[in-house]
Design a protein around this motif. Structure first.
Motif, PDB file in Angstrom:
ATOM      1  N   LEU A   1      10.364 -10.461   7.772  1.00 20.61           N
ATOM      2  CA  LEU A   1       9.946 -10.366   7.313  1.00 20.61           C
ATOM      3  C   LEU A   1      11.247  -8.849   6.400  1.00 20.61           C
ATOM      4  CD1 LEU A   1       7.561  -9.865   4.661  1.00 20.61           C
ATOM      5  CD2 LEU A   1       6.822  -8.077   5.574  1.00 20.61           C
TER       6      LEU A   1
ATOM      7  N   ARG B   1      -0.014 -13.290   8.104  1.00 26.22           N
ATOM      8  CA  ARG B   1       1.425 -14.588   7.939  1.00 26.22           C
ATOM      9  C   ARG B   1       1.702 -13.614   9.134  1.00 26.22           C
ATOM     10  NH1 ARG B   1       4.355 -17.671   3.287  1.00 26.22           N
ATOM     11  NH2 ARG B   1       5.410 -18.776   4.811  1.00 26.22           N
ATOM     12  N   MET B   2       2.435 -12.188   9.237  1.00 28.44           N
ATOM     13  CA  MET B   2       3.449 -11.973   9.779  1.00 28.44           C
ATOM     14  C   MET B   2       3.447 -11.956  11.404  1.00 28.44           C
ATOM     15  SD  MET B   2       5.009  -8.272   9.792  1.00 28.44           S
ATOM     16  CE  MET B   2       3.776  -7.094  10.252  1.00 28.44           C
TER      17      MET B   2
ATOM     18  N   ARG C   1      11.749  -7.617   0.867  1.00 29.38           N
ATOM     19  CA  ARG C   1       9.594  -8.445   0.622  1.00 29.38           C
ATOM     20  C   ARG C   1       8.539  -7.067   0.624  1.00 29.38           C
ATOM     21  NH1 ARG C   1       6.155 -11.312  -1.570  1.00 29.38           N
ATOM     22  NH2 ARG C   1       4.142 -11.768  -0.390  1.00 29.38           N
ATOM     23  N   ALA C   2       8.963  -6.809   1.979  1.00 27.80           N
ATOM     24  CA  ALA C   2       8.297  -5.415   2.536  1.00 27.80           C
ATOM     25  C   ALA C   2       8.380  -4.371   1.208  1.00 27.80           C
ATOM     26  CB  ALA C   2       8.388  -4.798   3.712  1.00 27.80           C
TER      27      ALA C   2
ATOM     28  N   ILE D   1       5.240  -5.360  -1.148  1.00 28.87           N
ATOM     29  CA  ILE D   1       3.903  -5.566  -1.196  1.00 28.87           C
ATOM     30  C   ILE D   1       2.915  -4.328  -0.494  1.00 28.87           C
ATOM     31  CG2 ILE D   1       4.500  -8.008  -0.223  1.00 28.87           C
ATOM     32  CD1 ILE D   1       4.412  -6.592   3.238  1.00 28.87           C
TER      33      ILE D   1
ATOM     34  N   GLU E   1      -0.589 -11.007   4.073  1.00 29.04           N
ATOM     35  CA  GLU E   1       0.700 -10.469   4.417  1.00 29.04           C
ATOM     36  C   GLU E   1       0.650 -10.487   6.188  1.00 29.04           C
ATOM     37  OE1 GLU E   1       3.190 -11.051   2.906  1.00 29.04           O
ATOM     38  OE2 GLU E   1       3.121 -11.026   0.972  1.00 29.04           O
TER      39      GLU E   1
ATOM     40  N   MET F   1      -0.756  -3.469   4.796  1.00 29.65           N
ATOM     41  CA  MET F   1      -0.464  -4.598   4.129  1.00 29.65           C
ATOM     42  C   MET F   1      -1.358  -5.090   3.784  1.00 29.65           C
ATOM     43  SD  MET F   1       2.174  -5.821   7.392  1.00 29.65           S
ATOM     44  CE  MET F   1       3.191  -6.899   6.499  1.00 29.65           C
TER      45      MET F   1
END
Length: 261
Positions: free
Chosen positions: A172, A162-163, A176-177, A180, A159, A155
């Motif tokens: 997520l 943030r996760m 969105r996954a 990215i 990202e 990732m």
């Protein structure tokens, strides 16, 4: 090779060369107990020797979850020493077991926490639109170490950070996954397993020497970073994790709401 054992299902189609490994504890959201841990390790080891299997699909049973990590009811024996901490999920992935056949993850429902040991060692991910990804460690007073090291390889840094840092407050989305690059294909509802199997069948039709060499080369591009990150992980976990009773208290007082993005 074809068997169903406690917590794990393994089927192989010798005509296509594709094996499907299914995490099969839907009543526990496919959380991994020590029995399933041992079965996963044994399965990857067995697949190394089965030349009829040339590609693997990894998925979870049911619609609610791909995997929710370590089963919280699992009792993990630990040495009575700060220098010898055992992570029960450290060797559950295919690469950790020297399997260089391609592994495609078909993700349905929740994938969180210890699921990333498996997703981080899969070659690519296919997801159902209802799939979600999140890392609960920080919410419950734990360091996300091994999981974050693996996810940082697949990732964008921001990202992954943030996760890991947002804990249970955010999930997520599959969309969105896919945007990215964590997920390579977003399927129609209910279509992740079939799409992953179709891709696996194509790959299994190629000469295995070239396929396996490519898998090994791709992992070589990031294994040094994984090794260095893992070397720091035990110390960070030892320093940063709250005592187990405090973690359990935070888990019991968890809030049900979350934001999807």
């Amino acid at each position: 090779m074809g068997a169903v054992v406690t917590g794990l299902g393994v089927t192989a189609d010798k005509d296509t060369g594709v094996a499907v490994v299914t995490l099969d504890r839907p009543h526990r959201l496919n959380a991994i107990d020590l029995g399933m841990r041992d079965e996963l390790i044994a399965t990857w080891q067995q697949l190394r020797f089965d030349d009829s299997v040339r590609a693997v699909v990894l998925t979870g049973a049911g619609e609610r979850a791909f995997c929710t990590g370590l089963d919280r009811d699992a009792e993990i024996p630990q040495p009575n020493s700060p220098y010898m901490a055992d992570d029960p999920l450290l060797h559950i992935g295919p690469k950790s077991n020297d399997l260089w056949k391609p592994v495609i993850a078909a993700v349905n429902g929740m994938a969180c926490g210890g699921a990333f040991y498996l997703l981080g060692e899969s070659d690519f991910l296919v997801a159902d639109p209802a799939a979600t990804f999140f890392d609960p460690h920080t919410t419950y007073g734990m360091v996300s170490a091994y999981e974050s090291v693996l996810m940082a390889q697949v990732m964008p840094h921001g990202e992954a950070a943030r996760m890991a840092l947002m804990g249970t407050a955010e999930r997520l989305s599959a969309e969105r996954a896919h945007a990215i690059g964590l997920v390579t294909e977003l399927t129609a509802p209910g279509g992740a397993l079939a799409a992953a199997a179709a891709a696996a069948e194509v790959i299994a039709g190629y000469p295995p020497e070239g396929v396996q060499g490519t898998v090994r080369a791709l992992w070589a591009a990031k294994e040094a970073a994984v090794r260095q990150g893992f070397a720091q992980a035990p110390h960070l976990v030892s320093l940063g994790n709250l005592p187990l009773d405090r973690q359990a208290e935070l888990f019991r007082s968890r809030q049900s709401g979350f934001r999807s993005r």
